[in-house]
Design an enzyme around this catalytic site. Sequence first.
Site, short mmCIF file in Angstrom:
data_model
loop_
_atom_site.label_atom_id
_atom_site.label_comp_id
_atom_site.label_asym_id
_atom_site.label_seq_id
_atom_site.Cartn_x
_atom_site.Cartn_y
_atom_site.Cartn_z
N GLU A 137 10.52 -14.74 -19.09
CA GLU A 137 10.22 -13.32 -18.86
C GLU A 137 9.23 -12.81 -19.91
O GLU A 137 8.29 -12.07 -19.58
CB GLU A 137 11.51 -12.51 -18.89
CG GLU A 137 11.32 -11.01 -18.71
CD GLU A 137 10.61 -10.64 -17.40
OE1 GLU A 137 10.44 -11.50 -16.52
OE2 GLU A 137 10.17 -9.48 -17.30
N HIS A 143 6.89 -33.51 -24.49
CA HIS A 143 6.56 -34.40 -23.35
C HIS A 143 5.20 -34.08 -22.75
O HIS A 143 4.98 -34.28 -21.57
CB HIS A 143 7.67 -34.30 -22.30
CG HIS A 143 8.99 -34.78 -22.81
ND1 HIS A 143 9.29 -36.10 -23.02
CD2 HIS A 143 10.08 -34.09 -23.26
CE1 HIS A 143 10.51 -36.22 -23.52
NE2 HIS A 143 11.01 -35.02 -23.68
N LYS A 188 5.58 -11.15 -18.90
CA LYS A 188 5.21 -9.81 -19.36
C LYS A 188 3.84 -9.83 -20.03
O LYS A 188 2.98 -9.02 -19.77
CB LYS A 188 6.25 -9.26 -20.36
CG LYS A 188 7.51 -8.76 -19.75
CD LYS A 188 7.40 -7.42 -19.07
CE LYS A 188 7.31 -7.37 -17.58
NZ LYS A 188 7.92 -8.28 -16.70
N ASN A 208 0.95 -0.04 6.09
CA ASN A 208 1.37 -0.87 4.97
C ASN A 208 2.12 -2.05 5.57
O ASN A 208 3.07 -1.87 6.31
CB ASN A 208 2.27 -0.10 4.01
CG ASN A 208 2.82 -1.00 2.90
OD1 ASN A 208 2.16 -1.95 2.51
ND2 ASN A 208 4.03 -0.73 2.43
N GLY A 209 1.65 -3.28 5.26
CA GLY A 209 2.30 -4.48 5.81
C GLY A 209 1.23 -5.44 6.31
O GLY A 209 0.07 -5.32 5.96
N GLU A 242 0.92 -10.71 -17.42
CA GLU A 242 0.60 -9.81 -16.31
C GLU A 242 -0.03 -8.50 -16.78
O GLU A 242 -0.70 -7.83 -16.00
CB GLU A 242 1.82 -9.53 -15.43
CG GLU A 242 2.94 -8.77 -16.07
CD GLU A 242 4.06 -8.49 -15.07
OE1 GLU A 242 3.78 -8.34 -13.87
OE2 GLU A 242 5.22 -8.46 -15.49
N TRP A 284 -3.80 -1.80 -1.27
CA TRP A 284 -3.81 -3.05 -2.04
C TRP A 284 -4.26 -4.10 -1.04
O TRP A 284 -3.52 -4.44 -0.12
CB TRP A 284 -2.42 -3.36 -2.59
CG TRP A 284 -2.38 -4.60 -3.43
CD1 TRP A 284 -3.05 -4.84 -4.59
CD2 TRP A 284 -1.66 -5.80 -3.16
NE1 TRP A 284 -2.77 -6.08 -5.06
CE2 TRP A 284 -1.93 -6.70 -4.21
CE3 TRP A 284 -0.81 -6.20 -2.15
CZ2 TRP A 284 -1.36 -7.97 -4.26
CZ3 TRP A 284 -0.24 -7.46 -2.19
CH2 TRP A 284 -0.53 -8.32 -3.24
N CYS A 302 0.85 -1.19 0.00
CA CYS A 302 0.00 0.00 0.00
C CYS A 302 0.89 1.24 0.00
O CYS A 302 2.09 1.16 0.18
CB CYS A 302 -0.86 0.03 1.25
SG CYS A 302 -1.81 -1.46 1.49
N LYS A 352 3.20 -3.25 -7.32
CA LYS A 352 4.58 -3.09 -7.77
C LYS A 352 5.54 -3.89 -6.91
O LYS A 352 6.51 -4.43 -7.40
CB LYS A 352 4.99 -1.63 -7.77
CG LYS A 352 6.39 -1.37 -8.31
CD LYS A 352 6.56 -1.86 -9.74
CE LYS A 352 7.97 -1.69 -10.26
NZ LYS A 352 8.17 -2.40 -11.53
N ARG A 356 1.46 1.36 -5.92
CA ARG A 356 1.63 0.42 -4.80
C ARG A 356 0.32 -0.24 -4.39
O ARG A 356 0.30 -1.17 -3.58
CB ARG A 356 2.21 1.15 -3.59
CG ARG A 356 3.54 1.86 -3.83
CD ARG A 356 3.98 2.63 -2.62
NE ARG A 356 4.22 1.75 -1.51
CZ ARG A 356 5.37 1.11 -1.30
NH1 ARG A 356 6.35 1.26 -2.16
NH2 ARG A 356 5.53 0.29 -0.29
C1 AGP Z 1 7.45 -8.25 -12.81
O1 AGP Z 1 6.95 -7.61 -13.98
C2 AGP Z 1 6.38 -8.42 -11.77
N1 AGP Z 1 5.78 -7.18 -11.46
C3 AGP Z 1 6.83 -9.21 -10.57
O2 AGP Z 1 7.01 -10.52 -11.01
C4 AGP Z 1 8.13 -8.75 -9.87
O3 AGP Z 1 9.24 -9.01 -10.70
C5 AGP Z 1 8.28 -9.59 -8.59
O4 AGP Z 1 7.19 -9.30 -7.76
C6 AGP Z 1 9.59 -9.31 -7.85
O5 AGP Z 1 9.61 -7.97 -7.44
P1 AGP Z 1 10.99 -7.36 -6.91
O6 AGP Z 1 11.95 -7.39 -8.04
O7 AGP Z 1 10.65 -5.97 -6.46
O8 AGP Z 1 11.46 -8.22 -5.77
#
Ligand code: AGP
Length: 612
Positions: free
Chosen positions: A485, A508, A489, A101-102, A492, A75, A2, A607, A27
Amino acid sequence: MCGIVGYIGKEQAASIILDGLSKLEYRGYDSAGMAIFDGEKLRTKKAIGRLKVLENITRGGETLPGCSGIGHTRWATHGAPSDKNAHPHTNAAGTIAVVHNGIIENYISLKKKMADKGYSFVSETDTEVLAHLLDYYYKGNPLETIIRVLQRVEGSYALGILFADHPGEIYAARKDSPLIVGQSALGCFIASDVPAILKYTRTVYYMDNQEIAVLRGENISFYSMDEEEVAKESATVDWDADAAEKAGYEHFMLKEMYEQPRTLEDTLSPRILDKDGEKDIVIEELNMTAEELRAVRKIHIVACGSAYHAGVTGKYVLEELARIPVEVDLASEFRYRNPLLEEGCMVIVISQSGETADTLAALRESKAKGFRVLGIVNVVGSSIAREADACLYTWAGPEIAVATTKAYSAQLAAVYLLAMKFARVRGILADRDFAALLADLKCLPDQIELLLGQKQKIQRFANRYLGARDIFFIGRGIDYAISLEGSLKLKEISYIHSEAYAAGEMKHGTISLIEDGTLVVAVSTQPALYQKMISNIVEVKARGAFVMAVTNEENREMQKVSDYCVYIPETHPCFTNSLAIIPLQLFAYYVAVGRGCDVDKPKNLAKSVTVE
Ligand code: AGP
């Protein structure tokens, strides 16, 4: 995760808080709220939905007059997004307000104890228990009360707290969730991240774990949990304000993709220095002598998401160049696996935010076992950066889009530097080969720039797949790492199902999913594996797949078996991921844009995942 903002000073607090929260929506953005002291009492307003909703119902903050306050953009973790679950949370009398936040991990037992004492709860959140605990212990001394409460709390927190009978003060505390304090002639601020207050000040204090801050107008004091005052050095933020804004791009993600050449430059060049007329890699932050580097017998790389994918690339590159065995783990698995870390092992944690709970836990687990931990981190002063034994910063600047691009690319650059450093001190890389690698490394930024120039071509291709149901990414060796990766991308930000597969593994089982027209993105940048990849492409095409190949310019063979080719410029096989990722990022971006998705704030994501 958050976002928290607080302000106390000469100006109206609400509009400053709303402005700050707008810079923190990355966030979390399912609900928001504010509590402002209006000269007599605390007034709270909160609403489900984006920050805009709160802005509208408070007329940009006008309906909440006052010069001190706290705000929050959420969040959801405990309790679905709703007005009631939005922060701030208050005690029944409305004289204490808290934003958090937490996660309060023992909130259920605390909540039961408070209910047994007659306290009633209006929300489903863990945070509300703090408001009632503060009420329960409060005898007029906020600092003492906060310490009493935090001694009973388990879990992570960044807190902003107001006490109605202490109108000239804001209290803040943190453990494992980031919180900074800002200071300016306008007054003082608390915030989860720098962009929220960059417009007002560059003078910040990074709060340490279990510290409490007391903001009084222009003065700030810090205290330990022993109620002793703590002297803290301020830091000066050297980002420019634009760095945290879109700078004319439609989305932060596109802006950050285009910042990748600069990001690589900024990450690489400070560490490639002239020594006695020779170029060498100097990574002072490692804090390791050449002897200590030579003594490393195995590396464990631990991370989440894209950072994990950078770790998979790191495995291939470190093993290829430095001949060191590397194991890569998902942090959420590593921390509960009682990992076998043997003598001579080194742990590398990779994290853009430096606040990912699982990665932070993996760091702590490794340190508790007595192993050295190197952090590869983007956010200066973040928890992982401060708790690692050494930190190699990826100088990508603020990355606002939830889907990482430039920070990921910088992570790749960091693992290249490490691999070459290890190889060099272990006498594995001859001068000529080392020089050739350095030359290829230095070409990467311009080559990325070149590939970004293909955006129209990629956009046209992407528009053909807006309605796709499944898209597969396949590759062998280091190309499998980049497939992971590329697939993430796409998933997400466009919400299209996708899987990354080691190309040799498709037969397989998963190949049964290939139907007429299924898009398979085949990454083939390793000359030694070109032929193998061609066989895998033929296999999927025989089942009706449409194949988009991402391959080296020299690999014209690939054109004969693929339906659509994107070429990357020549570079060392260890560095191709930095180039192949560009068309994959552009593809994901334009599919998401074409589908009308919220590219910078995809649904269900945040994020930095600062909770388990
Ligand atoms: C990446 O596009 C994602 N948003 C997510 O997988 C991110 O890489 C992951 O949460 C790790 O975050 P960090 O690098 O801040 O630890």
